[in-house]
Design an enzyme around this catalytic site. Structure first.
Site, PDB file in Angstrom:
ATOM      1  N   SER A  20      69.489  25.390  47.864  1.00 47.73           N
ATOM      2  CA  SER A  20      70.099  26.605  48.411  1.00 47.73           C
ATOM      3  C   SER A  20      69.253  27.206  49.529  1.00 47.73           C
ATOM      4  CB  SER A  20      70.262  27.642  47.299  1.00 47.73           C
ATOM      5  OG  SER A  20      70.615  28.877  47.885  1.00 47.73           O
ATOM      6  N   LYS A  69      81.571  29.652  39.759  1.00 50.28           N
ATOM      7  CA  LYS A  69      82.283  30.758  40.426  1.00 50.28           C
ATOM      8  C   LYS A  69      83.510  31.295  39.679  1.00 50.28           C
ATOM      9  CE  LYS A  69      80.858  29.564  45.098  1.00 50.28           C
ATOM     10  NZ  LYS A  69      81.280  29.320  46.478  1.00 50.28           N
ATOM     11  N   ASP A 105      82.697  34.577  50.365  1.00 49.21           N
ATOM     12  CA  ASP A 105      82.887  33.271  51.021  1.00 49.21           C
ATOM     13  C   ASP A 105      83.888  33.385  52.168  1.00 49.21           C
ATOM     14  OD1 ASP A 105      81.156  31.753  49.502  1.00 49.21           O
ATOM     15  OD2 ASP A 105      82.674  31.230  48.009  1.00 49.21           O
TER      16      ASP A 105
END
Ligand code: ATR
Length: 274
Positions: A20, A69, A105
């Site tokens: 990440s 998610k 997002d």
């Protein structure tokens, strides 16, 4: 940066999470603004327990990535309207012990595109129908674009089109339909750490704008195809940047130092793509 007893903790949880870029980007921002914040990455397999633990120690913010998610929605207190419509969250903020989920997002994707073009009434072909596609399609809809979804498994594309009330669903083989779009966006994982494109060479035209949300490598096979015919390209790192800036602001309440966070991200990507 000095970590003391008053430091507020933010983190990203996912599996895998080692690659990440969020910690580098957020910590650079904290340092630049001299905020008493720190950002860590945690590889999480036991999601329910992790959220309970992070809640118990009073973390300030949590970024949620693949594969958590959707599942994470059941372990928090509130979910804002946008995240409910998208059906997934990637950001949780802790306000006086109440954990609220949202989704940034779509903001990342739309900001990246809007740097190059306006989106109202544009014909857009979205490749893929997973979680990332949902967020991208939601953002495009907010901007008034005409969205068609192309997916390997057509039933999933149909589901997404129905859920968000979009234009049409097709299989990825419908070359002529993709050709006639003005903007092509890849939301599938095809091209990630591989030299494969979801599209055939002949699909790409000079007047296309091509956006690949994959950023490892930055120049995916799809981006290479687009550049070869002289199409405009939008790289995946822009989506990470703009989404990250929004998360920074949600967690700290401060305006994100764009140039510094962008440099931190670009430098890190250079190392990865070397
Ligand atoms: P994410 O949350 O990252 O979007 P996801 O929900 O698992 O991940 O969705 C992955 C997407 O990539 C799907 O649209 C998937 O197509 P299917 O619905 O047919 O599975 C697409 N995808 C993954 N690998 C693919 C491949 N080799 N060829 C074409 N599409 C692929």
């Amino acid at each position: 940066m000095i970590i003391n007893a008053k430091t507020k903790l933010c983190c990203i949880i996912g599996n895998p999470v080692e690659h990440s870029l969020s910690p580098i980007m957020h910590n650079a921002g904290y340092e630049a603004l001299r905020l008493n914040f720190a950002y860590m990455a945690f590889n999480v397999k036991e999601l329910k327990e992790a959220i309970a633990g992070l809640r118990a120690i009073g973390v300030q913010g949590i970024v949620v990535t693949v594969p958590h998610k959707i599942e994470v929605m059941q372990y928090i207190d509130e979910i804002d309207e946008t995240a409910q419509k998208i059906g997934a969250i990637n950001t949780i903020v802790n306000e006086n012990g109440v954990l609220t989920g949202t989704n940034t997002d779509w903001i990342g994707a739309i900001e990246a595109l809007k740097k190059r073009t306006q989106l109202a009434r544009k014909k857009v072909a979205v490749l893929g129908a997973g979680g990332a596609a949902r967020a991208v399609c939601y953002g495009l809809m907010q901007e008034g674009a005409q969205v068609a979804v192309f997916n390997r498994t057509i039933s999933k594309a149909q589901e997404l089109v129905k859920h968000l009330k979009l234009e049409n669903a097709y299989s990825l083989d419908e070359v002529e339909k993709i050709k006639s779009a003005e903007i092509i966006i890849n939301t599938t994982s095809v091209g990630m750490e591989s030299d494969i494109s979801p599209l055939l060479d002949r699909v790409m035209q000079k007047d296309h704008i091509v956006f690949d949300i994959v950023y490892t490598p930055l120049k995916t096979k799809l981006i290479q195809q687009a550049e070869k015919v002289g199409a405009q390209v939008v790289y995946g790192d822009d989506m990470v940047l703009y989404g990250g800036l929004k998360q920074f602001e949600i967690f700290t309440g401060e305006k994100a130092p764009v140039d510094i966070m962008k440099k931190a991200l670009t430098d890190e990507l250079k190392k990865i793509n070397k």
